[in-house]
Motif scaffolding. Structure first.
Motif, short mmCIF file in Angstrom:
data_model
loop_
_atom_site.label_atom_id
_atom_site.label_comp_id
_atom_site.label_asym_id
_atom_site.label_seq_id
_atom_site.Cartn_x
_atom_site.Cartn_y
_atom_site.Cartn_z
N ASP A 46 11.11 15.45 -3.45
CA ASP A 46 12.48 14.91 -3.40
C ASP A 46 12.86 14.22 -4.71
N ALA A 47 11.90 13.49 -5.28
CA ALA A 47 12.17 12.81 -6.55
C ALA A 47 12.44 13.83 -7.66
N GLN A 48 11.66 14.91 -7.67
CA GLN A 48 11.85 15.95 -8.68
C GLN A 48 13.17 16.68 -8.47
N LEU A 49 13.55 16.92 -7.22
CA LEU A 49 14.82 17.58 -6.93
C LEU A 49 16.00 16.72 -7.36
N THR A 50 15.88 15.40 -7.14
CA THR A 50 16.94 14.49 -7.58
C THR A 50 17.08 14.52 -9.10
N ARG A 51 15.94 14.50 -9.78
CA ARG A 51 15.95 14.57 -11.25
C ARG A 51 16.57 15.86 -11.75
N ASP A 52 16.14 16.99 -11.18
CA ASP A 52 16.65 18.28 -11.64
C ASP A 52 18.11 18.48 -11.26
N GLY A 53 18.52 17.91 -10.13
CA GLY A 53 19.93 17.99 -9.75
C GLY A 53 20.80 17.27 -10.76
N ALA A 54 20.32 16.10 -11.23
CA ALA A 54 21.07 15.36 -12.25
C ALA A 54 21.12 16.13 -13.56
N ARG A 55 20.03 16.83 -13.89
CA ARG A 55 20.02 17.62 -15.13
C ARG A 55 20.99 18.78 -15.06
N LEU A 56 21.02 19.47 -13.92
CA LEU A 56 21.96 20.59 -13.76
C LEU A 56 23.40 20.10 -13.82
N THR B 297 21.34 27.82 -26.05
CA THR B 297 20.78 26.52 -25.66
C THR B 297 21.11 26.16 -24.21
N LEU B 298 22.38 26.19 -23.84
CA LEU B 298 22.79 25.76 -22.51
C LEU B 298 22.33 26.73 -21.43
N ALA B 299 22.56 28.03 -21.68
CA ALA B 299 22.21 29.02 -20.67
C ALA B 299 20.71 29.01 -20.39
N SER B 300 19.90 28.91 -21.44
CA SER B 300 18.45 28.91 -21.27
C SER B 300 17.97 27.67 -20.52
N GLN B 301 18.52 26.52 -20.90
CA GLN B 301 18.12 25.27 -20.25
C GLN B 301 18.51 25.27 -18.78
N ALA B 302 19.73 25.74 -18.48
CA ALA B 302 20.19 25.78 -17.09
C ALA B 302 19.32 26.73 -16.26
N ALA B 303 18.96 27.87 -16.83
CA ALA B 303 18.12 28.83 -16.11
C ALA B 303 16.74 28.25 -15.82
N THR B 304 16.20 27.51 -16.77
CA THR B 304 14.88 26.89 -16.60
C THR B 304 14.90 25.85 -15.48
N VAL B 305 15.92 24.99 -15.50
CA VAL B 305 16.02 23.94 -14.49
C VAL B 305 16.28 24.54 -13.11
N GLN B 306 17.15 25.56 -13.03
CA GLN B 306 17.45 26.18 -11.74
C GLN B 306 16.22 26.84 -11.15
N ALA B 307 15.41 27.47 -12.00
CA ALA B 307 14.17 28.09 -11.52
C ALA B 307 13.23 27.03 -10.94
N LEU C 229 10.90 24.22 -6.20
CA LEU C 229 10.70 22.98 -5.44
C LEU C 229 11.25 23.11 -4.02
N ASN C 230 12.41 23.74 -3.87
CA ASN C 230 12.98 23.92 -2.54
C ASN C 230 12.07 24.78 -1.66
N THR C 231 11.46 25.80 -2.25
CA THR C 231 10.51 26.63 -1.49
C THR C 231 9.30 25.81 -1.06
N GLN C 232 8.79 24.99 -1.98
CA GLN C 232 7.65 24.13 -1.64
C GLN C 232 8.01 23.13 -0.54
#
Length: 443
Positions: free
Chosen positions: A40-50, A380-390, A395-398
């Motif tokens: 959950d903590a990682q999802l919150t972090r990645d959600g903020a990044r996205l 830069t943006l497209a690659s970063q967004a794809a990395t975070v979304q992956a 994490l959601n699967t886990q």
């Protein structure tokens, strides 16, 4: 699919209270599981990044539009509209002088769904057991899926609306004379109809399901539709209230039904106005981008990279040439002396046009090109967004796997508890009476 509990699932017929025991056991096991908290903590972090990357992309795209209308040696070109139905803005070198008759017959809108009214928007709904809401937009190969997870921490109307917003959906709680309802608005365009499936708490299913082939709980308040308009008599449609192709080099914003004339013409006074808009847009973009930094080193990396790449364009510009036109550098932004700019335009308008608007080498074209590269695949943006979304998908699967395991554990505990005092279970030894609480098994 999320595992749910019922009397038949437990094999205990209509035994009263077991569902409540299952819910309590599930909550306790989830609360004790360090893996869920970490995910959950990682999802919150990645959600903020996205979210930050999305805001960064919007800021850059707004500036790219302003830069686009200065490129192609047409700084003295301007677009205007005679009525309130349409707004017009130059966007590219394809713009040509002329007047176009535009009639807006219908604006684009998104489908709007609403749940039944409830008396309290903050009251807990259902048991709080893990529930997965899937909102599909569109159909076939163009369909997109948004997944929202609800549990005992957000199983209220307000909590559901917030969870949907966090997932990128346009959701809110509205009030009328009947109570509070969840309102969900989809993307504009006739193709963007929504369907909603719910797995988990049956109360959520009875409140939020919608679509063909299901017993819809939500009702449609407005249908998804395209914009319908004509340009010089030619019928056109758009899934949004914007069109960048109806008139070459001009972006149309459809704001109301009605008629307007869009004029594209050369106007010497537009040179100074366009440069002033460019400087203002650049400075506004820099302010927005700088404000997106959060102190998260990984999250801020993309922002810093974008700032450096765009700043490099000004680093390479001739500072004397800019100063002669009343423009000086301030950080990654610019300061404009309008009187000096007007004097430079009066003395040599072609020189000013070349510096700002020349195709390929002008400042405007350089900025527009660099931003396009950053937002395109591999940028830069497209690659970063794809990395975070992956990472979010992983994490959601886990989390779903852990949740499913805990649901099964809770189900077994309830079965063992129910049979312990009947002699039907050997787990606790012969002659052992039923313990005081289910949670004795969890100690």
């Amino acid at each position: 699919m999320t595992t749910s509990i019922s009397s038949s699932t437990l094999g205990l017929g209509g035994t009263s209270g077991l569902s409540d025991l299952y819910t309590s056991a599930t909550k306790s096991l989830l609360a004790q599981n360090p893996g869920i908290k970490h995910i959950d903590a990682q999802l919150t972090r990645d959600g903020a990044r996205l979210s930050g990357l999305g805001k960064l992309a919007l800021a850059l795209d707004d500036f790219r539009t302003s830069a686009g209308k200065l490129s192609s040696d047409k700084l003295d070109m301007a677009a205007s509209s005679s009525g309130k139905a349409v707004g017009a803005q130059l966007t590219s070198k394809e713009a040509a002088a002329g007047t176009h008759a535009v009639e807006v017959k219908q604006l684009a809108q998104g489908q709007q769904l609403a749940s039944k009214a409830l008396p309290d928007k903050g009251a807990a709904l259902g048991s709080g057991s893990a529930t997965v809401i899937k909102v599909q937009t569109g159909t076939g190969s163009n369909a997109t899926m948004t997944t929202v997870r609800i549990d005992d921490t957000n199983n209220t109307l307000d909590g559901i609306a917030q969870a949907m917003r966090d997932a990128g959906l346009d959701a809110k709680v509205v009030q009328d004379g009947k109570g509070y309802s969840l309102s969900l608005t989809g993307k504009t365009g006739a193709a963007n109809t929504m369907s909603i499936s719910v797995a988990g708490d049956p109360v959520m299913t009875g409140l939020l399901s919608y679509g063909p082939g299901v017993n819809s709980a939500m009702t449609q308040k407005a249908a998804a539709q395209d914009a319908q308009f004509t340009v010089d008599g030619k019928a056109l449609t758009s899934s949004t209230n914007k069109s960048d192709t109806a008139i070459a080099g001009v972006s149309l914003s459809l704001t109301a039904t009605g008629k307007s004339d869009v004029a594209v013409k050369r106007d010497p006074s537009a040179i100074a106005a366009n440069i002033k808009d460019f400087v203002g847009a650049l400075n506004a973009m820099n302010t927005k981008v700088a404000g997106l930094k959060t102190g998260d080193a990984d999250g801020d990396a993309a922002i810093i990279q974008v700032q450096n790449q765009l700043g490099g364009i000004l680093d390479a510009a001739d500072p004397k040439a800019l100063a002669d036109m009343g423009i000086t550098r301030k950080g990654n932004g610019l300061v404009l002396d309008e009187a000096k700019l007007n004097a430079a335009i009066a003395a040599d308008p072609d020189k000013v046009t070349q510096l700002f608007g020349k195709s390929g080498t002008g400042l405007a074209d350089q900025f527009a090109t660099r931003i396009t590269q950053q937002m395109s695949k591999g940028g830069t943006l497209a690659s970063q967004a794809a990395t975070v979304q992956a990472e979010v998908d992983k994490l959601n699967t886990q989390k779903q796997q852990v949740t499913d395991t805990i649901n099964r554990q809770a189900s077994l505990l309830v079965q063992q508890y129910a049979s312990a005092g009947t002699g039907g279970s050997s787990l606790f030894g012969a002659g052992m009476t039923k313990p005081m609480s289910l949670f004795d098994f969890m100690a």
